[in-house]
Motif scaffolding. Structure first.
Motif, PDB file in Angstrom:
ATOM      1  N   THR A 282       0.343 -25.549  28.551  1.00  0.00           N
ATOM      2  CA  THR A 282      -0.410 -24.297  28.697  1.00  0.00           C
ATOM      3  C   THR A 282       0.520 -23.099  28.524  1.00  0.00           C
ATOM      4  O   THR A 282       0.243 -22.171  27.746  1.00  0.00           O
ATOM      5  CB  THR A 282      -1.073 -24.224  30.086  1.00  0.00           C
ATOM      6  OG1 THR A 282      -1.751 -25.450  30.351  1.00  0.00           O
ATOM      7  CG2 THR A 282      -2.045 -23.063  30.160  1.00  0.00           C
ATOM      8  N   PHE A 283       1.622 -23.128  29.247  1.00  0.00           N
ATOM      9  CA  PHE A 283       2.566 -22.016  29.185  1.00  0.00           C
ATOM     10  C   PHE A 283       3.286 -21.972  27.841  1.00  0.00           C
ATOM     11  O   PHE A 283       3.587 -20.891  27.323  1.00  0.00           O
ATOM     12  CB  PHE A 283       3.567 -22.116  30.335  1.00  0.00           C
ATOM     13  CG  PHE A 283       2.944 -21.868  31.683  1.00  0.00           C
ATOM     14  CD1 PHE A 283       2.638 -20.580  32.090  1.00  0.00           C
ATOM     15  CD2 PHE A 283       2.639 -22.915  32.532  1.00  0.00           C
ATOM     16  CE1 PHE A 283       2.053 -20.334  33.328  1.00  0.00           C
ATOM     17  CE2 PHE A 283       2.050 -22.686  33.771  1.00  0.00           C
ATOM     18  CZ  PHE A 283       1.750 -21.399  34.164  1.00  0.00           C
ATOM     19  N   ALA A 284       3.546 -23.142  27.269  1.00  0.00           N
ATOM     20  CA  ALA A 284       4.202 -23.179  25.963  1.00  0.00           C
ATOM     21  C   ALA A 284       3.345 -22.484  24.907  1.00  0.00           C
ATOM     22  O   ALA A 284       3.857 -21.755  24.046  1.00  0.00           O
ATOM     23  CB  ALA A 284       4.489 -24.619  25.553  1.00  0.00           C
ATOM     24  N   ILE A 285       2.038 -22.696  24.976  1.00  0.00           N
ATOM     25  CA  ILE A 285       1.120 -22.076  24.012  1.00  0.00           C
ATOM     26  C   ILE A 285       1.122 -20.553  24.167  1.00  0.00           C
ATOM     27  O   ILE A 285       1.201 -19.806  23.185  1.00  0.00           O
ATOM     28  CB  ILE A 285      -0.297 -22.637  24.194  1.00  0.00           C
ATOM     29  CG1 ILE A 285      -0.334 -24.115  23.775  1.00  0.00           C
ATOM     30  CG2 ILE A 285      -1.319 -21.830  23.386  1.00  0.00           C
ATOM     31  CD1 ILE A 285      -1.571 -24.849  24.260  1.00  0.00           C
ATOM     32  N   LEU A 286       1.041 -20.096  25.405  1.00  0.00           N
ATOM     33  CA  LEU A 286       1.046 -18.650  25.652  1.00  0.00           C
ATOM     34  C   LEU A 286       2.373 -18.022  25.221  1.00  0.00           C
ATOM     35  O   LEU A 286       2.397 -16.950  24.597  1.00  0.00           O
ATOM     36  CB  LEU A 286       0.785 -18.373  27.129  1.00  0.00           C
ATOM     37  CG  LEU A 286      -0.636 -18.668  27.624  1.00  0.00           C
ATOM     38  CD1 LEU A 286      -0.701 -18.557  29.141  1.00  0.00           C
ATOM     39  CD2 LEU A 286      -1.647 -17.716  26.979  1.00  0.00           C
ATOM     40  N   LEU A 287       3.469 -18.694  25.546  1.00  0.00           N
ATOM     41  CA  LEU A 287       4.778 -18.153  25.175  1.00  0.00           C
ATOM     42  C   LEU A 287       4.940 -18.085  23.662  1.00  0.00           C
ATOM     43  O   LEU A 287       5.529 -17.136  23.130  1.00  0.00           O
ATOM     44  CB  LEU A 287       5.885 -19.015  25.784  1.00  0.00           C
ATOM     45  CG  LEU A 287       6.101 -18.823  27.291  1.00  0.00           C
ATOM     46  CD1 LEU A 287       6.996 -19.920  27.854  1.00  0.00           C
ATOM     47  CD2 LEU A 287       6.703 -17.451  27.578  1.00  0.00           C
ATOM     48  N   GLU A 288       4.393 -19.080  22.958  1.00  0.00           N
ATOM     49  CA  GLU A 288       4.454 -19.041  21.499  1.00  0.00           C
ATOM     50  C   GLU A 288       3.640 -17.861  20.959  1.00  0.00           C
ATOM     51  O   GLU A 288       4.033 -17.207  19.994  1.00  0.00           O
ATOM     52  CB  GLU A 288       3.937 -20.357  20.924  1.00  0.00           C
ATOM     53  CG  GLU A 288       3.816 -20.385  19.404  1.00  0.00           C
ATOM     54  CD  GLU A 288       5.115 -20.169  18.667  1.00  0.00           C
ATOM     55  OE1 GLU A 288       5.065 -19.866  17.459  1.00  0.00           O
ATOM     56  OE2 GLU A 288       6.191 -20.287  19.292  1.00  0.00           O
ATOM     57  N   GLY A 289       2.515 -17.583  21.614  1.00  0.00           N
ATOM     58  CA  GLY A 289       1.722 -16.421  21.218  1.00  0.00           C
ATOM     59  C   GLY A 289       2.487 -15.123  21.394  1.00  0.00           C
ATOM     60  O   GLY A 289       2.497 -14.263  20.494  1.00  0.00           O
ATOM     61  N   TRP A 290       3.128 -14.970  22.543  1.00  0.00           N
ATOM     62  CA  TRP A 290       3.916 -13.750  22.783  1.00  0.00           C
ATOM     63  C   TRP A 290       5.089 -13.677  21.812  1.00  0.00           C
ATOM     64  O   TRP A 290       5.476 -12.588  21.376  1.00  0.00           O
ATOM     65  CB  TRP A 290       4.432 -13.712  24.222  1.00  0.00           C
ATOM     66  CG  TRP A 290       3.370 -13.712  25.281  1.00  0.00           C
ATOM     67  CD1 TRP A 290       3.302 -14.515  26.379  1.00  0.00           C
ATOM     68  CD2 TRP A 290       2.222 -12.847  25.363  1.00  0.00           C
ATOM     69  NE1 TRP A 290       2.194 -14.227  27.133  1.00  0.00           N
ATOM     70  CE2 TRP A 290       1.514 -13.196  26.537  1.00  0.00           C
ATOM     71  CE3 TRP A 290       1.715 -11.817  24.564  1.00  0.00           C
ATOM     72  CZ2 TRP A 290       0.336 -12.568  26.917  1.00  0.00           C
ATOM     73  CZ3 TRP A 290       0.539 -11.181  24.938  1.00  0.00           C
ATOM     74  CH2 TRP A 290      -0.137 -11.563  26.110  1.00  0.00           C
ATOM     75  N   ARG A 291       5.674 -14.835  21.482  1.00  0.00           N
ATOM     76  CA  ARG A 291       6.787 -14.832  20.534  1.00  0.00           C
ATOM     77  C   ARG A 291       6.332 -14.295  19.178  1.00  0.00           C
ATOM     78  O   ARG A 291       7.007 -13.464  18.568  1.00  0.00           O
ATOM     79  CB  ARG A 291       7.343 -16.255  20.367  1.00  0.00           C
ATOM     80  CG  ARG A 291       8.570 -16.308  19.445  1.00  0.00           C
ATOM     81  CD  ARG A 291       8.794 -17.691  18.883  1.00  0.00           C
ATOM     82  NE  ARG A 291       7.744 -18.119  17.982  1.00  0.00           N
ATOM     83  CZ  ARG A 291       7.607 -17.713  16.726  1.00  0.00           C
ATOM     84  NH1 ARG A 291       8.464 -16.847  16.214  1.00  0.00           N
ATOM     85  NH2 ARG A 291       6.607 -18.148  15.970  1.00  0.00           N
ATOM     86  N   LYS A 292       5.189 -14.778  18.690  1.00  0.00           N
ATOM     87  CA  LYS A 292       4.696 -14.315  17.393  1.00  0.00           C
ATOM     88  C   LYS A 292       4.443 -12.812  17.404  1.00  0.00           C
ATOM     89  O   LYS A 292       4.618 -12.139  16.393  1.00  0.00           O
ATOM     90  CB  LYS A 292       3.415 -15.062  17.019  1.00  0.00           C
ATOM     91  CG  LYS A 292       3.639 -16.512  16.616  1.00  0.00           C
ATOM     92  CD  LYS A 292       2.439 -17.089  15.900  1.00  0.00           C
ATOM     93  CE  LYS A 292       1.184 -17.054  16.759  1.00  0.00           C
ATOM     94  NZ  LYS A 292       0.026 -17.693  16.089  1.00  0.00           N
ATOM     95  N   GLU A 293       4.019 -12.300  18.553  1.00  0.00           N
ATOM     96  CA  GLU A 293       3.718 -10.871  18.646  1.00  0.00           C
ATOM     97  C   GLU A 293       4.940 -10.051  19.043  1.00  0.00           C
ATOM     98  O   GLU A 293       4.884  -8.820  19.059  1.00  0.00           O
ATOM     99  CB  GLU A 293       2.583 -10.658  19.653  1.00  0.00           C
ATOM    100  CG  GLU A 293       1.267 -11.297  19.211  1.00  0.00           C
ATOM    101  CD  GLU A 293       0.149 -11.132  20.237  1.00  0.00           C
ATOM    102  OE1 GLU A 293       0.252 -10.202  21.070  1.00  0.00           O
ATOM    103  OE2 GLU A 293      -0.811 -11.921  20.207  1.00  0.00           O
ATOM    104  N   GLY A 294       6.027 -10.720  19.394  1.00  0.00           N
ATOM    105  CA  GLY A 294       7.238 -10.013  19.789  1.00  0.00           C
ATOM    106  C   GLY A 294       7.110  -9.278  21.101  1.00  0.00           C
ATOM    107  O   GLY A 294       7.821  -8.288  21.344  1.00  0.00           O
TER     108      GLY A 294
END
Length: 491
Positions: A214-226
């Motif tokens: 769950t957290f990995a998915i959210l963190l990947e989202g924030w990474r893509k958005e910087g």
């Protein structure tokens, strides 16, 4: 949300009365090229191509008779193949689906394709008709809802996607953490929509506890958005809820890499120190990549703290990593730390090579460290590592300028005794150095030896020697140079 989504027990139409507005197969609802057509496909069966041609050219009212006239038996494989290339023609695809369904029962994959085709064309009522038909056949799966989620999210109808999640259990699919992660993943695929994923997460996390994915998915989202700030909050919540564990290492590394890419080096070091305290440090590959980032950004201030955490954790760097770090430190004139790493290498079972020594030797020469150059040269040859010919040349020139001609001569003698190749540059540096000090007898002696060895003395060097010898206003000195010049010209 469509009424059918929140009233899943409504009787199924089995796609028999789907109210599709499109009456012409030549007016697709989707943007062109968003999905491939049979014209784009290189590998498609002749039967499927024939059917696709009918779906694109024949009026929906005449499709069934046109299909029947082909004599083609719509096998499961053909049905799926046709549907994959019919997204631009939903009304015709439905006609085909009904026609094929009368010949044999559709597979779950075919139903999922139809659900996806309808959803991607924003035909949500018919889409839910199809889902209910699948329920009656016990064919609904997680893949079905992945398609439903994706269709809503594609058009930014995130609330409807969330409501679809809420009714999953009525279709026999448990609304568990796997389903949560699926919806989060689908939302995060959409550009700059991680905040919507977070809204769903905040709503559902009390009812369904999140896991590492769950957290990995959210963190990947924030990474893509910087969005580093949101990533930090998500990471901190992950630690609070799940604690520290090596099983989440890939997520930790992804978060740390984001900090490094966004130049948040202080934060990265801070988190690494906390991870070290909790015995959850990443492996050597992460540290190698992290150092590469710092080296690329020329950030020497944070490189050593990162290195110290890595070595202190028990990770043993390889020779290539040591050399990369030593080279980086030398390029930044951090000679003290470069020498420190050289001394520490044997304790890690790693032994320096020619590159290790020559990078440090070059840095010492460049920074005019006369005493250190002499001392390091002795250490190099003691450990049987030769300086490069270019380092020898620059060292000889620097040592004369630093008033240590004896070490310069010692380096030249070492080159001769050990058959170091490419002597020309060092030879000319030695002659000029001796000449500038007025040591003309030695200059002549070394020059004769160089000519004997077929070493090339530059014309510019000879001009300076001539000036020095002739300047003495001593006939003997001039004769010595003239004799040397004749030998040089005949060389």
């Amino acid at each position: 949300m469509e009424a059918m989504a929140v009233n899943p027990n409504t009787s199924s139409s089995s796609l028999s009365q789907i109210p599709i507005n499109s009456t012409s197969p030549l007016k697709p609802l989707l943007p062109i090229h968003q999905f491939p057509s049979h014209l784009d496909a290189q590998e498609i069966s002749s039967a499927a191509r024939t059917i696709c041609e009918i779906l694109t050219r024949v009026s929906p009212h005449d499709i069934e008779s046109a299909l029947s006239s082909t004599g083609i038996s719509p096998s499961t494989e053909i049905v799926q193949e046709v549907l994959k290339f019919s997204y631009h023609y939903p009304s015709s695809a439905v006609k085909f689906f009904r026609w094929a369904g009368r010949a044999q029962k559709h597979s779950a994959d075919a139903w999922n394709l139809m659900v996806d085709l309808l959803g991607k064309n924003q035909l949500f009522d018919p889409m839910w008709d199809a889902v209910r038909s699948m329920k009656e056949e016990a064919m609904v799966s997680m893949a079905t809802f992945e398609s439903v989620f994706g269709s809503y999210c594609m058009v930014r109808r995130f609330n409807e996607a969330g409501m679809s999640f809420d009714v999953m259990d009525r279709y026999g699919i448990p609304a568990d953490v796997l389903a949560v992660n699926l919806l989060l993943s689908v939302i995060c695929r959409e550009e700059n929509q991680t905040v919507k994923a977070l809204e769903f997460f905040d709503r559902i996390k009390v009812k369904i506890p999140p896991d590492g994915d769950t957290f990995a998915i959210l963190l990947e989202g924030w990474r893509k958005e910087g969005d580093v700030a949101q990533a930090k909050r998500t990471f901190e919540e992950m630690v609070i809820r799940l604690g520290w564990s090596p099983q989440y290492m890939s997520t930790y590394e992804a978060f740390l890499n984001m900090l490094l890419r966004e130049a948040q080096f202080e934060e990265a070091i801070k988190f690494l120190q906390v991870m070290k305290e909790n015995k959850c440090l990443p492996g050597l590959k992460f540290f190698s990549n992290a150092l590469d980032i710092l080296i690329e950004l020329k950030d020497s201030r944070h490189a050593m703290p990162l290195w110290d955490i890595m070595v202190g954790s028990g990770s043993v760097p390889k020779l290539i990593m040591y050399n990369k770090m030593i080279g980086f430190l030398c390029n930044n004139n951090d000679i003290d730390n470069a020498l420190r790493l050289l001394d520490e290498m044997p304790f890690d079972g790693v032994f320096p090579d020619s590159l290790s020594y020559n990078m440090i030797f070059k840095c010492l020469i460049r920074n005019n460290k006369v005493h250190e150059v002499r001392k390091f040269f002795v250490e190099m040859i003691k450990n049987e590592w030769s300086p490069t010919h270019s380092n020898c040349a620059t060292a000889i020139a620097m040592l004369f300028e630093g008033y240590d001609p004896e070490t310069a001569i010692e380096i030249w003698n070492y080159m001769i005794e050990n058959n170091v190749k490419h002597l020309d540059e060092s030879a000319n540096a030695l002659l000029l150095g001796l000449c500038n000090l007025g040591r003309l007898s030695e200059t002549r002696r070394f020059a004769d030896d160089m000519l004997d060895r077929r070493v090339r003395i530059y014309e510019t060097t000879m001009e300076k020697l001539k000036n020095a010898f002739y300047k003495k206003e001593d006939r003997a000195a001039r004769d010595k140079f003239d004799s040397l010049s004749r030998r040089w010209k005949g060389h």
